[in-house]
Scaffold this motif. Structure first.
Motif, PDB file in Angstrom:
ATOM      1  N   PHE A 179      -8.242   8.476   1.832  1.00 45.70           N
ATOM      2  CA  PHE A 179      -8.042   9.793   2.436  1.00 45.70           C
ATOM      3  C   PHE A 179      -6.773  10.468   1.906  1.00 45.70           C
ATOM      4  N   GLY A 180      -5.846   9.668   1.388  1.00 45.29           N
ATOM      5  CA  GLY A 180      -4.606  10.244   0.881  1.00 45.29           C
ATOM      6  C   GLY A 180      -4.849  11.269  -0.204  1.00 45.29           C
ATOM      7  N   ALA A 212      -2.271   8.166   5.452  1.00 43.16           N
ATOM      8  CA  ALA A 212      -3.278   7.197   5.025  1.00 43.16           C
ATOM      9  C   ALA A 212      -2.651   5.839   4.754  1.00 43.16           C
ATOM     10  N   CYS A 213      -1.500   5.832   4.100  1.00 43.81           N
ATOM     11  CA  CYS A 213      -0.831   4.574   3.769  1.00 43.81           C
ATOM     12  C   CYS A 213      -0.353   3.842   5.018  1.00 43.81           C
ATOM     13  N   PHE A 260     -11.330  -2.165   4.716  1.00 41.17           N
ATOM     14  CA  PHE A 260     -11.214  -1.026   5.627  1.00 41.17           C
ATOM     15  C   PHE A 260      -9.931  -0.260   5.342  1.00 41.17           C
ATOM     16  N   ALA A 261      -8.859  -0.998   5.041  1.00 42.09           N
ATOM     17  CA  ALA A 261      -7.581  -0.350   4.717  1.00 42.09           C
ATOM     18  C   ALA A 261      -7.724   0.509   3.463  1.00 42.09           C
ATOM     19  N   TYR A 262      -8.469   0.008   2.472  1.00 44.60           N
ATOM     20  CA  TYR A 262      -8.662   0.763   1.237  1.00 44.60           C
ATOM     21  C   TYR A 262      -9.489   2.024   1.475  1.00 44.60           C
ATOM     22  N   VAL A 301       0.828  -1.208   0.000  1.00 37.93           N
ATOM     23  CA  VAL A 301       0.000   0.000   0.000  1.00 37.93           C
ATOM     24  C   VAL A 301       0.863   1.259   0.000  1.00 37.93           C
ATOM     25  N   LEU A 302       1.944   1.213   0.744  1.00 40.97           N
ATOM     26  CA  LEU A 302       2.827   2.380   0.837  1.00 40.97           C
ATOM     27  C   LEU A 302       3.380   2.750  -0.537  1.00 40.97           C
ATOM     28  N   ILE A 303       3.803   1.752  -1.293  1.00 42.89           N
ATOM     29  CA  ILE A 303       4.336   2.006  -2.630  1.00 42.89           C
ATOM     30  C   ILE A 303       3.239   2.525  -3.554  1.00 42.89           C
TER      31      ILE A 303
END
Length: 205
Positions: free
Chosen positions: A131-132, A103-104, A124-126, A75-77
């Motif tokens: 929000f990013g 957000a990440c 939920f993570a998505y 997700v961070l990438i």
């Protein structure tokens, strides 16, 4: 460190094949994201709710990436590469980087806490990941006067600016975040509906 612990650590580390897979889905996410930004230029309210539109449509590359690479860093990438491109090219203020990093990181924590293989956890993570992109319209509230003056100097039309002023209120700010979160949840379910076989194979159905 025992052999089993060492193997577990190695399995959680991103490898070359993982990075290639993430790169492909990051490129797809970027295409969807950029298309949403182009659409948002048609009207101020479309721009304000661009993060929600992006969250609704970009669930497919995000959720498939999480299904195929259930490791920390995916997700961070996916989030940081596009936002860095936007920032370096001068399209967005530093807020895009701050919002995307936050957000990440939260999304990665959620995925880790749910062992990466939970559809609900990745969903939920998505929703949080979305929000990013709120860092794009957020300057309208965070740096209102200087931001409006800046885009006016760039040649933005008076009608557009007048409509933008009507959107710069606390209720619209809350609506932007709520709509983005809800759209993220819906976007994740759309992705599962279209690619159920892939999610089942990854144990995320």
């Amino acid at each position: 460190m025992g052999n089993s612990e060492q193997k577990t650590t190695e399995s959680r580390a991103l490898k070359g094949r993982d990075l290639i897979t993430i790169g492909i889905f990051t490129a797809l996410y970027f295409v969807v994201n950029f298309a949403c930004m182009l659409l948002s230029g048609l009207h101020p309210y479309l721009w304000v709710f661009m993060p929600a539109l992006d969250a609704l449509l970009a669930g497919i590359p995000f959720m498939l990436a999480c299904a195929k690479v259930p490791k920390f860093g995916t997700v961070l990438i996916m989030g940081m590469v596009p936002s860095l491109v936007y920032f370096i090219t001068g399209m967005f203020t530093p807020l895009i980087l701050g919002m995307m990093v936050g957000a990440c990181v939260v999304a990665e924590v959620i995925r880790a806490a749910t062992k990466y293989r939970s559809f609900a956890g990745n969903t939920f993570a998505y929703a949080v990941f979305g929000f990013g992109m709120c860092g794009s319209p957020l300057p309208l509230w965070a740096f209102h006067d200087s931001f409006v003056a800046q885009i006016a100097a760039q040649g933005m039309g008076t009608d557009y600016l007048a409509t933008l002023e009507t959107a710069a209120n606390p209720a619209m700010l809350v609506a932007m975040f709520v709509a983005t979160f809800v759209a993220g949840l819906v976007g994740a379910y759309i992705a599962r509906g279209m690619f159920k076989k892939h999610f089942t194979k990854a144990g995320l159905a």
